[in-house]
Enzyme design. Structure first.
Site, PDB file in Angstrom:
ATOM      1  N   LYS A  81       0.842  -1.212   0.000  1.00 45.55           N
ATOM      2  CA  LYS A  81       0.000   0.000   0.000  1.00 45.55           C
ATOM      3  C   LYS A  81       0.872   1.255   0.000  1.00 45.55           C
ATOM      4  O   LYS A  81       2.077   1.185   0.299  1.00 45.55           O
ATOM      5  CB  LYS A  81      -0.910  -0.014   1.231  1.00 45.55           C
ATOM      6  CG  LYS A  81      -0.156  -0.092   2.566  1.00 45.55           C
ATOM      7  CD  LYS A  81      -1.102  -0.326   3.736  1.00 45.55           C
ATOM      8  CE  LYS A  81      -0.341  -0.462   5.034  1.00 45.55           C
ATOM      9  NZ  LYS A  81      -1.221  -0.788   6.168  1.00 45.55           N
TER      10      LYS A  81
ATOM     11  N   ARG B 145     -10.870   0.861  14.101  1.00 48.28           N
ATOM     12  CA  ARG B 145     -10.997   1.672  12.879  1.00 48.28           C
ATOM     13  C   ARG B 145     -11.710   0.927  11.760  1.00 48.28           C
ATOM     14  O   ARG B 145     -12.147   1.537  10.787  1.00 48.28           O
ATOM     15  CB  ARG B 145      -9.599   2.096  12.391  1.00 48.28           C
ATOM     16  CG  ARG B 145      -8.762   0.910  11.920  1.00 48.28           C
ATOM     17  CD  ARG B 145      -7.345   1.258  11.518  1.00 48.28           C
ATOM     18  NE  ARG B 145      -6.705   0.105  10.891  1.00 48.28           N
ATOM     19  CZ  ARG B 145      -5.444   0.058  10.523  1.00 48.28           C
ATOM     20  NH1 ARG B 145      -4.655   1.104  10.725  1.00 48.28           N
ATOM     21  NH2 ARG B 145      -4.953  -1.013   9.952  1.00 48.28           N
TER      22      ARG B 145
ATOM     23  N   TYR C 293      16.064  30.602   7.214  1.00 51.45           N
ATOM     24  CA  TYR C 293      14.941  31.415   7.710  1.00 51.45           C
ATOM     25  C   TYR C 293      15.030  31.542   9.230  1.00 51.45           C
ATOM     26  O   TYR C 293      15.332  30.578   9.938  1.00 51.45           O
ATOM     27  CB  TYR C 293      13.616  30.755   7.334  1.00 51.45           C
ATOM     28  CG  TYR C 293      13.301  30.837   5.860  1.00 51.45           C
ATOM     29  CD1 TYR C 293      12.973  32.061   5.264  1.00 51.45           C
ATOM     30  CD2 TYR C 293      13.341  29.708   5.066  1.00 51.45           C
ATOM     31  CE1 TYR C 293      12.677  32.136   3.905  1.00 51.45           C
ATOM     32  CE2 TYR C 293      13.046  29.768   3.707  1.00 51.45           C
ATOM     33  CZ  TYR C 293      12.713  30.986   3.137  1.00 51.45           C
ATOM     34  OH  TYR C 293      12.426  31.056   1.797  1.00 51.45           O
TER      35      TYR C 293
ATOM     36  N   MET D 129      12.356  24.658   1.859  1.00 50.84           N
ATOM     37  CA  MET D 129      11.605  23.757   0.982  1.00 50.84           C
ATOM     38  C   MET D 129      12.543  22.979   0.051  1.00 50.84           C
ATOM     39  O   MET D 129      12.341  21.793  -0.206  1.00 50.84           O
ATOM     40  CB  MET D 129      10.605  24.550   0.129  1.00 50.84           C
ATOM     41  CG  MET D 129       9.683  23.668  -0.698  1.00 50.84           C
ATOM     42  SD  MET D 129       8.653  24.588  -1.849  1.00 50.84           S
ATOM     43  CE  MET D 129       7.646  25.551  -0.748  1.00 50.84           C
TER      44      MET D 129
HETATM   45  C1  LIG Z   1      -0.507  -1.709   6.944  1.00 44.60           C
HETATM   46  C2  LIG Z   1      -1.103  -2.987   7.390  1.00 44.60           C
HETATM   47  C3  LIG Z   1      -0.279  -4.098   7.657  1.00 44.60           C
HETATM   48  C4  LIG Z   1       1.235  -4.002   7.653  1.00 44.60           C
HETATM   49  O1  LIG Z   1       1.666  -3.431   8.862  1.00 44.60           O
HETATM   50  P1  LIG Z   1       3.227  -3.190   9.159  1.00 44.60           P
HETATM   51  O2  LIG Z   1       3.210  -2.662  10.548  1.00 44.60           O
HETATM   52  O3  LIG Z   1       3.699  -2.190   8.180  1.00 44.60           O
HETATM   53  O4  LIG Z   1       3.911  -4.497   9.023  1.00 44.60           O
HETATM   54  C5  LIG Z   1      -0.889  -5.294   7.945  1.00 44.60           C
HETATM   55  N1  LIG Z   1      -2.243  -5.406   8.013  1.00 44.60           N
HETATM   56  C6  LIG Z   1      -3.056  -4.350   7.794  1.00 44.60           C
HETATM   57  C7  LIG Z   1      -4.517  -4.532   7.908  1.00 44.60           C
HETATM   58  C8  LIG Z   1      -2.520  -3.116   7.497  1.00 44.60           C
HETATM   59  O5  LIG Z   1      -3.338  -2.076   7.306  1.00 44.60           O
END
Ligand SMILES: *Cc1c(COP(=O)(O)O)cnc(C)c1O
Length: 377
Positions: free
Chosen positions: A40, A138, A265, A313
């Protein structure tokens, strides 16, 4: 446009290190457990296309994403393995998910109905995994309320839906206290035991990177590692991964600063004596956290040099008085390895009051990700 991707600021990414880290996870959980590398957020900011290229020969079970669009991108790249969407799916996106053969996670009955409708409209079947909320809050169906939703689930699942698995997500696997992992695992098992007996109820998974490294006994049928694959330390007391990404920039200006000269800055650094300052072509617009001003370091010619003044930046200034042979065009490493010295992503994250995940995913489009094992500096 410059054809030299290393002209300004860039990230060197090692495919073999990524593969090594996946091997470490595999060793931890054993050869029977499926592996779902999480790719992801553009493979944690490092580039999903190349990450896919490095992971594919490792023969993972499938890939994990957070968004339907990320799944579609993977399919376009050529991924044919299962792609699990590990996040609640927006109602209007189920149709795209089914069309591209993605596997949504289902967090509520309305979502499951929407998935079924999409299948009927397209005349196709879809796999899904049920997410069970055992404390993360969540996403997922509430483990406490399985008596309410369990029976309804059975009414909805028809021949267009293939219920493939059940999973939960640990909220505190990165910490030393393993009590919550046991609690969440027990809640998952209890919930699954109360579900209609379908094949989906017998394919369970829970572990992220820290879970897979800390508690192989809770691996179930599959683990879902992310951060560790990309070179991030997964939690307290856990083995360090092989570093994967190195953030680097060129020195584009050198300056002999006379005593009293100020930099950046707000003029927050003043030369106390004669100092040598190097301007590196990287700033917060590249994802170098602004909080590193007057706090972080960069490695130049194998030595650490302090960042002075505020980060702009586009540029960052280092005091290279202690590295007298510094030259124009030298490479500064802000995290990663260089000539025997190393700055970890975690060190940068500490300075920036955040976590390694945010440092990697915060790298911006301006920084080319260069996937190679052949780095000559
Ligand atoms: C992002 C995620 C993972 C991976 O977690 P890491 O801590 O990066 O290993 C696994 N399961 C779900 C549902 C996630 O959202």
């Amino acid at each position: 446009m410059s054809t030299d991707e290393r002209a300004r600021a860039w990230v060197d990414v090692s495919p073999s290190a990524l593969q090594e880290n996946l091997q470490t996870i595999r060793k931890s959980v054993g050869p029977e457990v499926r592996i779902l590398p999480m790719v992801k957020a553009d493979a944690y900011g490092l580039g999903v296309k190349e990450a896919f290229g490095a992971l594919e020969p490792m023969d993972p079970w499938g890939y994990g994403v957070a968004a339907v669009e990320e799944g579609l991108e993977l399919r376009e790249i050529g991924a044919s393995r299962p792609i699990l969407i590990c996040s609640p799916v927006p109602m209007e996106s189920y149709i795209d998910a089914v069309e591209s053969g993605l596997t949504p996670s289902v967090s509520d009955l309305d979502g499951l109905l929407a998935l079924r409708t999409a299948c009927r409209d397209l005349g196709r079947r879809a796999r899904f995994h049920l997410e069970i909320d055992t404390g993360i809050g969540r996403a997922g169906l509430d483990w406490r309320r399985v008596a309410e939703w369990g029976p309804k689930l059975d009414d909805i699942v028809d021949s267009s839906l293939i219920w493939e698995g059940c999973y939960t997500h640990f909220h505190s696997a990165d910490g030393l206290d393993e009590g919550s992992l046991d609690d969440q695992w027990r809640r998952l098992q209890e919930t699954v035991a109360r579900l209609p007996s379908r094949p989906g109820a017998s394919f369970v998974h829970a572990c992220n990177s820290p879970g897979a490294l800390r508690r192989a006994d809770l691996a179930g049928d599959m683990v879902r590692p992310g951060i560790f694959l990309y070179g991030g330390v997964a939690g307290a007391g856990l083995p360090a991964p092989t570093p994967v990404a190195s953030l680097r920039a060129r020195i584009v200006l050198l300056k002999e600063a006379s005593p009293g000269s100020t930099v950046g800055y707000g003029s927050t650094h003043t030369a106390s004596g004669p100092e040598r300052w190097a301007t590196a072509a990287i700033g917060y617009g590249d994802g170098l956290p602004r909080l590193l001003g007057n706090l972080g370091e960069g490695v130049v010619r194998g030595k650490r040099a302090p960042i002075i003044g505020r980060i702009s930046m586009d540029v960052t200034v280092l005091d290279v008085t202690g590295v007298p042979d510094t030259g124009l065009g030298d490479v500064v490493t802000f995290f990663g390895r260089s000539e025997g010295e190393e700055i970890s992503v975690e060190e940068v994250a500490d300075h920036a009051q955040t976590i390694n995940y945010e440092i990697l995913t915060g790298l911006t489009r301006r920084v080319p990700r260069i996937w190679t094992d052949d780095v000559g500096y």
